[in-house]
Design a protein around this motif. Structure first.
Motif, mmCIF file in Angstrom:
data_model
loop_
_atom_site.group_PDB
_atom_site.id
_atom_site.type_symbol
_atom_site.label_atom_id
_atom_site.label_comp_id
_atom_site.label_asym_id
_atom_site.label_seq_id
_atom_site.Cartn_x
_atom_site.Cartn_y
_atom_site.Cartn_z
ATOM 1 N N LYS A 261 0.833 -1.207 0.000
ATOM 2 C CA LYS A 261 0.000 0.000 0.000
ATOM 3 C C LYS A 261 0.870 1.261 0.000
ATOM 4 O O LYS A 261 0.607 2.220 -0.732
ATOM 5 N N ILE A 262 1.901 1.263 0.838
ATOM 6 C CA ILE A 262 2.785 2.426 0.933
ATOM 7 C C ILE A 262 3.544 2.613 -0.381
ATOM 8 O O ILE A 262 3.729 3.745 -0.835
ATOM 9 N N ILE B 13 1.967 11.827 4.831
ATOM 10 C CA ILE B 13 2.480 11.125 6.014
ATOM 11 C C ILE B 13 1.587 11.400 7.222
ATOM 12 O O ILE B 13 1.249 10.484 7.987
ATOM 13 N N ASN C 154 -2.106 9.817 6.992
ATOM 14 C CA ASN C 154 -2.102 8.355 7.092
ATOM 15 C C ASN C 154 -1.416 7.840 8.347
ATOM 16 O O ASN C 154 -1.328 6.627 8.551
ATOM 17 N N LEU D 222 1.676 7.631 9.282
ATOM 18 C CA LEU D 222 2.752 6.686 8.991
ATOM 19 C C LEU D 222 3.829 6.751 10.072
ATOM 20 O O LEU D 222 4.266 7.829 10.453
ATOM 21 N N GLU E 138 7.627 3.406 8.103
ATOM 22 C CA GLU E 138 6.685 3.543 6.992
ATOM 23 C C GLU E 138 6.932 4.835 6.219
ATOM 24 O O GLU E 138 6.789 4.869 4.991
ATOM 25 N N GLN E 139 7.328 5.890 6.934
ATOM 26 C CA GLN E 139 7.682 7.141 6.265
ATOM 27 C C GLN E 139 8.856 6.924 5.313
ATOM 28 O O GLN E 139 8.839 7.417 4.172
ATOM 29 N N PHE F 279 7.715 5.047 2.274
ATOM 30 C CA PHE F 279 6.931 5.933 1.409
ATOM 31 C C PHE F 279 7.839 6.858 0.601
ATOM 32 O O PHE F 279 7.688 7.005 -0.622
#
Length: 246
Positions: free
Chosen positions: A88-89, A190, A193, A195, A199-200, A203
């Motif tokens: 998804k990311i 960011i 969502n 994140l 996750e950042q 992304f």
């Protein structure tokens, strides 16, 4: 005909309409003026993006009643998709890069005047809180003044639930879109969502790979801090607008 509410949102009420001719989404616009939203521009942008294959077609628009009709997207959005968070990311980063490359001819909007509008409207309900936000924003005036120095087309609210992995992918809710700052758009993505740090990074790596642009991590962190301040201001204003319009 069957009508069911999908969302009572911050800027819109959204309904799913099922009829013999098809399935549609009806958006009823709310709170345009306090947020500085230009609905005519939003509809025009969405039609341009439909021609680019990135947004659903606007089938009907009534500016007086504040209504917009578009086709219902049958595929799940990213927040409800069964794919892994990593996938998804990755898609979010790729779609962000794609949006930033689009040649959409719209004005550069002023972030400074936008947040000033938020503060002015919040001051009608909580003058002291509005002054506190003004003070915090004044400390970040250099960033605010740099907004639009190198403008690209931005969504500015690219939440997982705004992205649908149809073929081609579809993105909805363009009310905050316009020419603006790449880093502000990434920071908002960011922020909205939520994140986490790893996750950042994933992304931004996906974004860099798709865009060919290198993202300065410290510069992004500065924009993240500003994005968080503006998000808090926006939600406090929304709380009062909701309370006084029930």
């Amino acid at each position: 005909m069957k009508t069911e509410p999908l969302l009572r949102g911050v800027a819109n009420d959204v309904y799913k309409i099922t009829s013999t001719s098809g399935v549609y989404v009806l958006k009823h616009f709310r709170f345009d003026h306090p947020y500085g939203l230009d609905r005519d521009q939003e509809v025009a942008v969405q039609q341009i993006l439909f021609n680019h294959g990135l947004a659903p077609e606007v089938l009907h628009y009534d500016a007086v009643q504040g209504l917009m009709l578009q086709a219902f997207i049958e595929t799940p959005d990213l927040s409800h998709d069964s794919k892994s968070m990593g996938t998804k990311i990755q898609r979010l980063g790729e779609i962000s890069a794609h949006i930033h490359r689009l040649p959409v001819d719209v004005p550069v909007w002023s972030l400074r005047s936008r947040v000033q509008r938020y503060c002015d409207n919040l001051a009608q309900y909580e003058p002291e809180r509005a002054r506190q936000f003004q003070k915090r924003l004044q400390q970040q005036r250099k960033l605010l003044d740099s907004f639009g120095n190198n403008p690209v087309f931005c969504h500015n609210d690219l939440a997982f639930h705004h992205v649908f992995l149809s073929q081609p992918p579809q993105v909805i809710d363009w009310e905050y879109s316009g020419l603006g700052e790449r880093y502000f758009d990434l920071a908002n993505c960011i922020q909205v969502n939520q994140l986490e740090r790893s996750e950042q990074r994933a992304f931004i790596n996906a974004y860099e790979g798709a865009s060919g642009e290198r993202v300065d991590s410290q510069h992004l962190q500065n924009w993240l801090e500003l994005s968080q301040t503006i998000s808090q201001l926006w939600y406090e204003l929304h709380h009062h607008l909701q309370h006084h319009h029930l």
